[in-house]
Write an enzyme that holds these catalytic residues in place. Structure first.
Site, short mmCIF file in Angstrom:
data_model
loop_
_atom_site.label_atom_id
_atom_site.label_comp_id
_atom_site.label_asym_id
_atom_site.label_seq_id
_atom_site.Cartn_x
_atom_site.Cartn_y
_atom_site.Cartn_z
N GLU A 76 -18.80 -3.50 2.48
CA GLU A 76 -17.96 -2.55 3.24
C GLU A 76 -18.42 -1.11 2.94
OE1 GLU A 76 -13.75 -3.18 2.72
OE2 GLU A 76 -13.32 -1.16 3.46
N CYS A 132 -10.26 2.14 7.72
CA CYS A 132 -10.51 2.73 6.40
C CYS A 132 -11.94 3.30 6.30
CB CYS A 132 -10.29 1.71 5.30
SG CYS A 132 -11.23 0.19 5.52
N CYS A 133 -12.92 2.64 6.96
CA CYS A 133 -14.30 3.10 6.78
C CYS A 133 -14.61 4.39 7.56
CB CYS A 133 -15.28 1.98 7.13
SG CYS A 133 -15.16 0.59 5.99
N HIS A 170 -11.37 -8.00 -4.69
CA HIS A 170 -11.63 -7.07 -3.60
C HIS A 170 -12.47 -5.89 -4.09
CE1 HIS A 170 -10.51 -3.94 -0.65
NE2 HIS A 170 -10.24 -4.93 0.17
N GLU A 224 -13.12 -9.74 1.19
CA GLU A 224 -13.68 -8.39 1.23
C GLU A 224 -14.20 -8.01 -0.16
OE1 GLU A 224 -11.78 -5.78 4.53
OE2 GLU A 224 -10.21 -6.17 3.09
N HIS A 235 0.79 -1.24 0.00
CA HIS A 235 0.00 0.00 0.00
C HIS A 235 0.82 1.29 0.00
CE1 HIS A 235 -3.08 -2.89 0.85
NE2 HIS A 235 -3.95 -2.08 1.41
N CYS A 290 -16.66 1.49 2.67
CA CYS A 290 -15.78 2.08 1.64
C CYS A 290 -16.22 1.68 0.23
CB CYS A 290 -14.34 1.61 1.82
SG CYS A 290 -13.48 2.36 3.20
N GLY A 293 -0.90 -2.95 -5.43
CA GLY A 293 -1.79 -4.01 -4.93
C GLY A 293 -3.16 -3.47 -4.56
O1 FUB Z 1 -6.47 -2.22 2.45
C1 FUB Z 1 -6.97 -0.91 2.66
C2 FUB Z 1 -8.41 -0.97 3.04
O2 FUB Z 1 -8.55 -1.72 4.23
C3 FUB Z 1 -9.30 -1.67 2.05
O3 FUB Z 1 -9.83 -0.84 1.07
C4 FUB Z 1 -10.36 -2.23 2.92
O4 FUB Z 1 -11.10 -3.23 2.30
C5 FUB Z 1 -9.58 -2.68 4.12
O5 FUB Z 1 -9.01 -3.93 3.89
ZN ZN Z 2 -13.34 0.58 4.53
#
Ligand code: FUB
Ligand code: ZN
Length: 613
Positions: A331, A399-400, A263, A315, A148, A333, A197
């Site tokens: 999710e 993240c959310c 994902h 996810e 990331h 997000c 990724g």
């Molecule tokens: O990996 C970054 C964020 O965390 C992803 O978008 C979500 O699904 C959670 O895994």
């Molecule tokens: Zn999220």
């Protein structure tokens, strides 16, 4: 509202010159829209008063996210938390920037500047910035494509662009430029291959291009997209977790993708990046792929709430039409991602079907992600609960919460668009907006009690009469509607889901749109076995659910009549003011509330899909 001419002008010039003729609409930036609406207004206020404070406290005090930057600046101390925790700081900062536009606040602005100073101190001399690798060993950076690094960089760029647009301050933008330039010294044609990724950098680079006018960022975004599907990706070389390449949308080149897989959030960000690059280049391969993928997501893999991603395991996506309710991942997000992607699809095509999905995901899947008080968050949004699923003040992987933090104050972005010859109204909410049509500047004052009532009034403001076309979205859920101009009913043609009103508009002209929104039963696609023999209830854009607290007796055996008639009651004291729906079923009365508002009272069971009698 703050007016900063220079950044606004630069952004306008950049966006004019950076869009291909394939784009039908130019968005009206949220900075030109003031929301004064009984539904969204209080939400924006509690975002400022509560949500931002929760996020700042978590980032600064309850977790070590800011300390990570301080340690990285000193080059000593441990990294705490998850390797992509920097992204939450950037997302919260982006939300803080949007909030400053809506509610100027010198204290909040000083907090932003304080954080930005810490980022600057943590940036390496070569432009690299990432606290995880700085504190665990810079020699390991750019080794694992699932770590990331570019995802964090992308979120930093989005924050940098937002903060620059709102305040005119460039410090963070310059940090972003140095990081983007660093990426381009390591990766690119003739240099190293790289497949991020977790997508995000691609759409962020297009924002950086639009903000700076530097085409190299657009080219790099496209290069990154084109890296996918050629076997260049290498993920988790040093970890046990191993996913197939579909998980990363890296199994086939992006322009050949046909089926959604992997994902959910990563897919949404990828599609946004592809849509953005196509908006600048007109790349037909990307456009065709996005059209195919949209059908696969929306027609075969989307829940009625606009949520996506059926499975906790990845996810993400599983099998077409398989939409379990109790275990739905959905999710938060990913629902926000659906808003972001569908907004881009709408801009290219001027087709209201994308705004329909945008609205569905926004009012249901995404809005459920935050408590009515603004202090708790859902990560997972199932369509059924046994009473044990509750919003949390924060998550280890946050993240959310940080997504909601940046999404809510930006909703002004999604209401309007303009084209050469017209204005497009996509969402109905009370606001005042200013927009350019050709060389003329028009204002629109929108008044409505949406989503509770379907009556909308739009008053045009113009210095001199102007001939233009107003496109009013007729929501896909609406079966009967009417339009009047200055009180006179108008028969109106509809194209791609928009009622078309073409005339010479004078100051004070008033359009009234009446959308009938009776509560109705919705059946799922018969191929979705989980909803067989069931119906959901929808009124206007809102999906409803049953909660045990309202229906305490034998909740599991509640059934709906196929011809259910609903009594609609606005209850100002229920869940901060909602229209509840009641219907008779045998001896019982079922009471429904909007899905977004569930789990804000005592714990209990909940379901969206109800068996028929
Ligand atoms: O990996 C970054 C964020 O965390 C992803 O978008 C979500 O699904 C959670 O895994
Ligand atoms: Zn999220």
């Amino acid at each position: 509202m703050r007016k900063l001419l220079l950044p606004a002008l630069l952004a306008l010039l950049a966006s004019c010159s950076t869009s291909a003729p394939t784009q039908t609409l130019t968005p009206v930036n949220f900075s030109e829209v003031t929301i004064d609406d009984a539904f969204w207004g209080p939400r924006l206020q509690s975002h400022k008063d509560v949500t931002l404070k929760v996020c700042i406290d978590q980032i600064e005090n309850q977790t070590g996210r800011i300390r990570n930057f301080e340690n990285a600046a000193k080059g000593e101390g441990a990294h705490s938390g998850i390797f992509f925790d920097d992204s939450d700081v950037y997302k919260a900062l982006e939300g803080m920037a949007y909030s400053l536009q809506n509610h100027p606040d010198p204290e909040l602005e000083a907090k932003c500047d304080e954080w930005i100073d810490k980022f600057a101190a943590a940036q390496q001399p070569d432009g690299y910035i990432n606290t995880y690798y700085t504190l665990t060993g810079l020699e390991n950076r750019w080794d694992n494509m699932d770590k990331h690094e570019m995802y964090c960089a992308g979120h930093m760029i989005e924050a940098g662009v937002a903060y620059y647009n709102v305040t005119g301050k460039r410090k963070l933008l310059d940090i972003c430029i140095r990081m983007a330039d660093h990426l381009m010294t390591v990766f690119g044609p003739g240099k190293r291959h790289w497949v991020p990724g977790h997508e995000e950098i691609e759409l962020a680079l297009v924002k950086l291009y639009r903000t700076t006018g530097e085409k190299k960022y657009l080219d790099f975004a496209q290069w990154l997209l084109e890296q996918r599907g050629h076997g260049y990706g290498s993920y988790g070389a040093k970890s046990d977790r191993k996913w197939p390449t579909q998980y990363y949308q890296d199994d086939v080149p992006v322009r050949e993708q046909t089926d959604i897989s992997g994902h959910a959030v990563r897919s949404m960000y990828l599609f946004c990046g592809m849509a953005d690059v196509a908006a600048c280049t007109g790349d037909q391969g990307y456009i065709d792929a996005l059209d195919r993928l949209w059908d696969d997501v929306v027609l075969r893999n989307m829940y009625i709430t606009g949520g996506i991603g059926q499975s906790r395991h990845n996810e993400g996506f599983t099998e077409d039409y398989s939409l379990p309710n109790l275990t739905a991942y959905c999710e938060t997000c990913a629902s926000v991602g659906m808003v972001l992607w569908n907004w881009r699809m709408n801009q290219r095509t001027g087709d209201a079907k994308y705004a329909d999905v945008l609205e569905r995901s926004m009012y249901n899947g995404a809005l459920a992600g935050i408590s009515l008080a603004g202090d708790r968050f859902f990560y997972v949004n199932p369509l059924e609960s046994l009473g044990n699923h509750h919003r949390q003040p924060w998550y280890g992987c946050a993240c959310c919460p940080s997504q909601i933090c940046r999404f809510l104050p930006s909703i002004g972005n999604y209401i309007y668009g303009t084209s050469k010859d017209g204005i497009w109204v996509n969402l109905y909410m009370g606001n005042r907006a200013t927009m350019k049509v050709g060389r003329k500047t028009l204002t629109i004052k929108q008044e409505t009690e949406y989503p509770w009532k379907g009556a909308v009034s739009l008053t045009v403001g113009t210095k001199t009469p102007v001939r233009t076309t107003v496109h009013l979205r007729i929501p896909g859920w609406c079966k009967a509607w009417s339009i009047a101009i200055n009180g006179e009913k108008m028969p109106t043609p509809v194209e791609k889901g928009y009622a078309i009103l073409e005339r010479k508009w004078s100051d004070g002209d008033r359009i009234t749109l009446d959308l009938e929104m009776p509560a109705r039963l919705v059946a799922a696609d018969p191929r979705t076995k989980e909803d067989e023999g069931c119906r959901a209830v929808q009124r206007g854009p809102l999906v409803y659910c049953l909660e045990e607290v309202d229906n305490p007796e034998a909740f599991d055996s509640l059934k709906l009549c196929e011809d259910a008639a609903f009594e609609e009651t606005f209850e100002p004291d229920l869940l901060r003011g909602v229209v509840s729906l009641s219907t008779a079923s045998g001896e019982k009365t079922l009471k429904f509330i909007p899905y977004y508002a569930w789990d804000n009272r005592e714990a209990g069971r909940m379901k969206v899909w109800i068996p028929l009698e």
